[in-house]
Design an enzyme around this catalytic site. Structure first.
Site, short mmCIF file in Angstrom:
data_model
loop_
_atom_site.label_atom_id
_atom_site.label_comp_id
_atom_site.label_asym_id
_atom_site.label_seq_id
_atom_site.Cartn_x
_atom_site.Cartn_y
_atom_site.Cartn_z
N ARG A 108 0.82 -1.21 0.00
CA ARG A 108 0.00 0.00 0.00
C ARG A 108 0.85 1.26 0.00
O ARG A 108 0.55 2.22 -0.71
CB ARG A 108 -0.93 -0.01 1.22
N TYR A 156 -6.07 -0.18 -6.91
CA TYR A 156 -5.50 -1.46 -6.45
C TYR A 156 -4.85 -1.38 -5.07
O TYR A 156 -4.70 -0.33 -4.51
CB TYR A 156 -4.62 -2.12 -7.51
N GLU A 157 -4.54 -2.56 -4.54
CA GLU A 157 -4.06 -2.69 -3.15
C GLU A 157 -5.05 -2.08 -2.15
O GLU A 157 -4.64 -1.47 -1.16
CB GLU A 157 -2.68 -2.05 -2.98
N GLY A 158 -6.32 -2.30 -2.39
CA GLY A 158 -7.35 -1.71 -1.51
C GLY A 158 -7.73 -0.35 -2.05
O GLY A 158 -6.92 0.58 -2.01
N GLN A 172 -9.23 2.21 2.07
CA GLN A 172 -8.22 2.85 2.92
C GLN A 172 -8.89 3.75 3.96
O GLN A 172 -8.50 3.77 5.13
CB GLN A 172 -7.25 3.70 2.09
#
Lengths: 598, 598
Positions: free
Chosen positions: A298, A439-441, A446
Site C-alpha cells: 500500500r 489497487y491494493e485496496g 483505505q
C-alpha cells in the site's frame, strides 16, 4: 535527453528533515547507511532511473503486453533494464542480509523506488509485487521454503506475484474460492482462477514465485478460512535449480487504460489437476500473512502517486517555461511571454508541487516509522513507531494516489491541446496513475481502514499522539511562518474535532463514521502534509539565515509550505461539516431513486 | 441493451423548473414549441440517442480515425447514424427557418444535444462544430454566402469546421499566421497550416465548409488583424452543386487520449497555391465573428461534462446495484450485499448526481437566457438575458467540464479494477471527457474571461443581479429546506464577498484578480448550482405535498439538493480566502526554483 530528472536535492532534504537520515547509521543493523553511502546510492540510483529507465516509459506503453498461448511478452526495451537492475543489486537494498540483501533502511529503498517508479511505473510495479512476496515468505515461510526461494527472489533473478483477487472476490478477499487439496508428500494441489494479477506471467525472469490465497478442505468461511501457498511457475529442484513447468497458466491479459507494459493476468491454476503449491505459515492464517505485505504494498502504491506526480510536474514546468503564449497580465509590454509567467499557470504549478511535496513527506515519514519499528533499541519507541506507521499507511496510499491523479490531470491541463495528444507523454501519466487509487485496496477501503481500525487502535493513542506532536510544533513555531500559524491551528482544530467526533461514534455509530471516512482521510492527510511542509520550511529558514545550502531551493521550500497552508489546507478544513454529518442523508434515496427514468 | 438511458424525467423537470418550458410557445417564433411537441421531440430524440447511437460509442472508440493519403475514415458504425440524423432533421431543430431550420428554442436543441452527446461524444462534436460554422455564417456572411452554404449545412448534408489554432497560436489566437491574398475575382487565396481541427476531414458528408481565420496583407498584428473566410472542401458551383476539390488537405490526424472517432486534423491550406476562400463579414473583424460562435461552442463543450457525467453516473449506479461485495456495515447480517448499500459508495453516487444535476441546471438556465435574449419582446429583458447568458457561459463551460472529469473518475472508482479495464467502457468516459476542460478555451481562460470581462460588464450589473436573485430566493424559502438555509446563506455571502473583492481590484489589481480566477469560478458555479438545485427542490416539495408527479423522483431531487448544499457547497465556500489572497505568493519562487536539481 529525458523528461525526468531525479529530484535528489528535494529527496535528500526530505530524508534529512523528515526521516532523520543523519541518524541512520546509529541504529543497529544500519551501520553501513552513512551519509556518504546514502548519497552515493541515491546518486547512482538517480542516474539509472533518469538516464537509462525513463526513456523506456513511452515505448513500453506503446508495446503493451502481448499474450500468445500462455506466453506473455513485454517491450524488449525492458530486457537490458531488467538485467542491469538485477546485476547491479538494486533489489537487494533493504532486503535481509541472511538471503543476500544489504539490510539498508527501508526509507533509502523508498527513495530509490520513488525514482524507479517515476522512470517507469509499469515496470517498477513488478518489483513491488516481487518484494511483497519476499516479505511474506520471509515473515511466515518455513526455513526450507525461505532457503529454497528467497536468495534468488532477493537478488531479483526470480520474480514474485500476489494472487488474491477472483471475479467475485475483490475488496472482499474473504469470498475467494480457489481450492488447495493436501497431498501425501505435504504439498497441496491448487485449483482455481485468479484475476488482475500484475506481472502474473512474463519472460523477464527465469522463474516466477506466485503467492496464492486458497482454501483447504473444510476451512471456515470468509477471511478466517484462507491459507497462503507458494506456487512456483517452474518447480524448484532440491539443488535450487529450475525444474519442470508447474500447472499454472496465463489465460488472459487485460486491455487497460494504462500501465500497458505491466501484464495484468488471468491465471488459471490446476487446469490439469497438477498445480503444486506449498503452504506458507499456518493453515487458515493466510489473510493475516497477506496483511504483512499488504501494508508495504500500500505504501509503495502511494509512492506511485508521488512518483508520477513528480514526473508530471517536471514536464509541466518545462513546458510552461518554453511555451510562449500571450502577454503578461497587467504589464504594458504586450509581447508574448512563457506561460509560466501567467498567474493561473503559476497557481497550477504551485498546487502540483505543494501536493507532491506534502505527499512525499507523509510517505517518507511513514516508512521511517517502519524502520524505527524494526530497528529501534527502545521497546516503547518501537511500539509507538509501529502504531504511527499503521496510522499513516492509509494516508500514504489514498492521499498520495488521489493527488497523483489530480497532479497528472493538472499537467495535461498545462499542456493544453498538446497534453491530450499521446506523443507528449503526459496523457500516459494521466492514464497510468489512475489505477493507483484502485489497487491494493481502493481508496474507499483505505478510508474505512483509517476510521474503522486505525482510529481505534490502542484506544486512539496514535492519532492523539500525532495531533499532540503537531500542536507542540505550532506552539514552537516562534517567528517562523508567522503568517501561517493561524491557518495551521485551524487545521489541527478541525482534525481534532473530526477525530473526536468519529472516535466517539463507537461501534453503534459505525455507519456514520464510514459515511465520513473519505473526507476525513483527506483532512487528516492535508493537516499532516501541512505540518510536515511547515517543519521543512522552518529548517529551510534556519539554513537560509545561516547561509547553508542552495538558497533557491530553500526559498522554494518555504514558499511551497506557505502556499499549501494558505491555499490547500482551507479546502480540507471545510470538510469538518461533511465528515461529521452522518450517514442518514446517504440513505434517504432508495435504490430506485438512483435510477433514471425515460 | 445499452448502458445509457435518456434521463427524460430529469431533463423535462429541469426544462420546466429552470427554463420555463411551459411558457415557450408564448414567445414570438416559438409558437410551435408546445408542451406536447416538446415532449414528442424529446421522446424521439431520447430513443434515437439511447437505442441507436449509444451502442456505437465503444466500437467507434476502438476503430478510431484513420488517415490515408488525405482521406480520413471513421468507424462504419457512424454511416447509418449520420444518415438517420440528417434524414430525420435532427440538425434543423433550432436553426433558422429561412434556411430550412425549424426555429425551435435553443434550449430544446440543448436537451437533444445532451442525449446525443451522452450517446457518442466524439460523434456529437461534429455537430457542435458544424452548427458553430452555421451561426457564424448566418451572423456575418453576405447574402450570397448564406444562400450558397447554409441550406445544406442546416440540413446537415454538409459539415462545417472551425479553423483557429496554429502551432504557435493556441490560447493566443491573435498570434496566428495563416495568410489570405485577395484575388481579382473578390475571392482570396489561403495559405497556412491549422492544427487541432476537430472533424476537419472525413467522408461522412459530401462537403465540408471550413471556417478559417487568416490575415490579409498589411493587417494589424494580434487579434485586430484577423479575418474570417469560408473555405469549402469542394468548391460549390453557382447552381449549388458540388464542384472541384479545393486546395486544402488533411496532412495529419492526432493520436489522442480519447474521442478517438473524432478526427483531430492537421489541415494544410494552399499547398498548391490555389486554396480558394471567401471573406465572411468585414476584413479584420474575424475575431469578433469567431466570438459569436465561440460562446455557443463553449456552452456545448460544457454540455459534454453533463452528458458524459450522466452516462458515467448511470453506469456506476447500475454496477453498484449489481456488484455484490462484503456485508453491510453495522448490520448483524454478515451476508454480502450490493455495494450500492455501502456508505462510501453512496457518498460517491450522491456526489456524482449532485454535481451533474447542478451543472445541468446551470447549462439549461444559460441557454434559456440565450433564447430570451433572442426572442423576448421586452428590450430591457433582452438586455438582461444577454448579460446573464454572457456571465454564465464561462461557468457552464468550466464547471461542467471540471465536474465531468471528476464524475467520470468517480465512475471508474466505483467499478474498481473493472473500471480500469477498457471493456466495461467507463475508462472511455474518463479518456473522452478529459479534452473538454481544454478545448474551446481552457478552463483557465474561462476563469480569466469571468473575472476579466464578465465581472466588469455593464459596471458589474449582471453578477450583482444574480446575487440579488439568489438572496431573494433564500429569503422566500420559508419552511422549505429549512436545514439548508444557513448553508445557502453562507454560500451567497462568500460569493458576494469574493466578487466585491475581485471587482474592487480594478485594472491595477488585475494580476491579483487573475490569481484568484479559477477558485472564484468554482465558487460562483457552486453557489449558482446550489441555488438552482434548491429551487428545484422547493418545487418538488410542493408537488410532493400536492400529490403530483412521481414521488420517487421528486424525493430524490430534494435529497440531492440537500446533499449538495451540505456536502459540496462548503468545499467552495472555503475558497474565499484562496480567491482573495492575491498573486504575490505565486511569484515568490523564481522560474529557476520550479526546476528540480539532481
Amino acid at each position: 535527453m529525458t523528461d525526468y530528472k531525479a529530484p535528489l536535492e528535494e529527496i535528500s532534504f526530505v530524508l534529512e528533515t523528515i526521516s532523520s537520515m543523519k541518524e541512520w547509521d546509529k541504529l543497529p543493523g544500519f551501520e553501513d547507511a552513512s551519509e556518504d553511502m546514502v548519497a552515493a546510492i541515491l546518486d547512482e540510483g538517480g542516474k539509472f532511473a533518469s538516464e537509462m529507465i525513463a526513456p523506456t516509459n513511452g515505448p513500453c506503453d506503446l508495446f503493451g503486453a502481448k499474450l500468445n498461448d500462455g506466453v506473455v511478452t513485454v517491450s524488449p526495451e525492458l530486457d537490458p533494464i531488467h538485467k542491469a537492475y538485477v546485476e547491479n543489486g538494486w533489489n537487494t537494498l533493504a532486503n535481509n542480509p541472511e538471503f543476500g540483501g544489504q539490510g539498508l533502511p527501508e526509507t533509502l529503498s523508498l527513495a530509490f523506488a520513488e525514482m524507479l517508479t517515476s522512470a517507469n511505473m509499469a515496470y517498477s510495479l513488478h518489483w513491488i509485487l516481487s518484494n511483497g512476496a519476499v516479505s511474506a515468505i520471509q515473515a511466515h515461510g518455513s526455513d526450507a521454503i525461505k532457503e529454497k526461494y528467497l536468495p534468488k527472489m532477493v537478488s531479483g533473478e526470480w520474480s514474485g506475484s500476489m494472487n488474491l483477487t477472483e471475479p467475485a472476490a475483490g475488496s472482499d478477499v474473504g469470498a475467494l474460492k480457489t481450492k488447495a487439496e493436501p497431498q501425501e508428500d505435504g504439498s497441496y494441489h491448487i485449483k482455481g482462477q485468479k484475476i488482475f494479477i500484475s506481472w502474473g506471467e512474463h519472460e523477464l525472469s527465469e522463474n516466477i514465485i506466485h503467492l496464492v490465497l486458497a482454501r483447504t478442505p473444510g476451512a471456515p468461511e470468509g477471511t478466517r478460512g484462507i491459507s497462503m501457498f507458494v506456487v512456483p511457475k517452474y518447480l524448484v529442484k532440491d539443488d535450487g535449480t529450475r525444474g519442470e513447468r508447474n500447472d499454472v497458466k496465463c489465460v488472459g491479459v487485460e486491455h487497460k487504460l494504462g500501465i500497458h507494459s505491466s501484464p495484468t493476468c488471468v491465471l488459471s491454476f490446476g487446469e490439469k489437476n497438477s498445480c503444486v503449491g506449498y503452504l506458507v505459515g499456518r493453515e487458515n492464517k493466510g489473510m493475516a500473512n497477506m496483511f504483512t505485505m499488504m501494508n508495504h504494498a500500500r505504501i509503495m502504491v502511494g509512492l506511485q502517486g508521488v512518483s508520477i506526480g513528480e514526473r508530471a510536474y517536471q514536464n509541466a514546468v518545462n513546458f510552461a517555461a518554453e511555451r510562449i503564449q500571450s502577454a503578461q497580465i497587467g504589464s504594458k509590454d504586450r509581447s508574448s511571454v512563457a506561460i509560466i509567467n501567467h498567474p493561473d499557470i503559476r497557481r497550477t504549478l504551485m498546487t502540483m508541487r505543494a501536493h507532491i511535496e506534502a505527499a512525499r513527506a507523509i510517505l517518507y515519514r511513514n516508512v521511517w516509522a517502519i524502520d524505527q519499528a524494526h530497528k529501534s533499541t527502545d521497546e516503547e519507541a518501537k511500539r509507538l513507531a509501529l502504531g504511527e506507521s499503521d496510522l499513516l499507511t492509509p494516508l500514504s496510499k489514498a492521499y498520495a494516489t488521489d493527488i497523483g491523479c489530480e497532479v497528472a490531470s493538472m499537467a495535461v491541463q498545462v499542456f493544453g491541446g498538446m497534453g491530450y495528444v499521446e506523443e507528449t507523454g503526459v496523457a500516459q501519466f494521466y492514464r497510468d496513475i489512475r489505477i493507483a487509487p484502485i489497487y491494493e485496496g481502493t481508496n474507499g477501503i483505505q478510508a474505512l481502514d483509517l476510521v474503522g481500525r486505525k482510529l481505534n487502535m490502542d484506544g486512539g493513542e496514535h492519532w492523539k499522539h500525532m495531533i499532540a506532536e503537531i500542536k507542540a510544533f505550532v506552539q514552537s513555531m516562534d517567528r517562523s511562518l508567522s503568517g501561517q500559524k493561524e491557518g495551521l491551528s485551524e487545521g489541527i482544530k478541525a482534525l481534532e474535532s473530526a477525530s473526536e467526533s468519529l472516535f466517539a461514534n463507537g461501534f453503534e455509530g459505525l455507519v456514520d463514521t464510514a459515511a465520513g471516512a473519505t473526507p476525513y482521510l483527506r483532512l487528516f492527510s492535508t493537516v499532516v502534509g501541512a505540518y510536515l511542509l511547515a517543519k521543512q520550511a522552518v529548517i529551510a529558514e534556519r539554513r537560509l539565515a545561516g547561509d547553508e545550502g542552495n538558497p533557491v531551493f530553500l526559498k522554494a521550500k518555504i514558499v511551497t509550505a506557505k502556499f499549501y497552508i494558505e491555499q490547500i489546507l482551507p479546502t480540507a478544513v471545510c470538510l469538518l461539516g461533511p465528515i461529521t454529518a452522518g450517514a442518514d442523508r446517504l440513505y434517504e434515496i432508495e435504490e430506485e431513486g438512483f435510477l433514471r427514468q425515460g
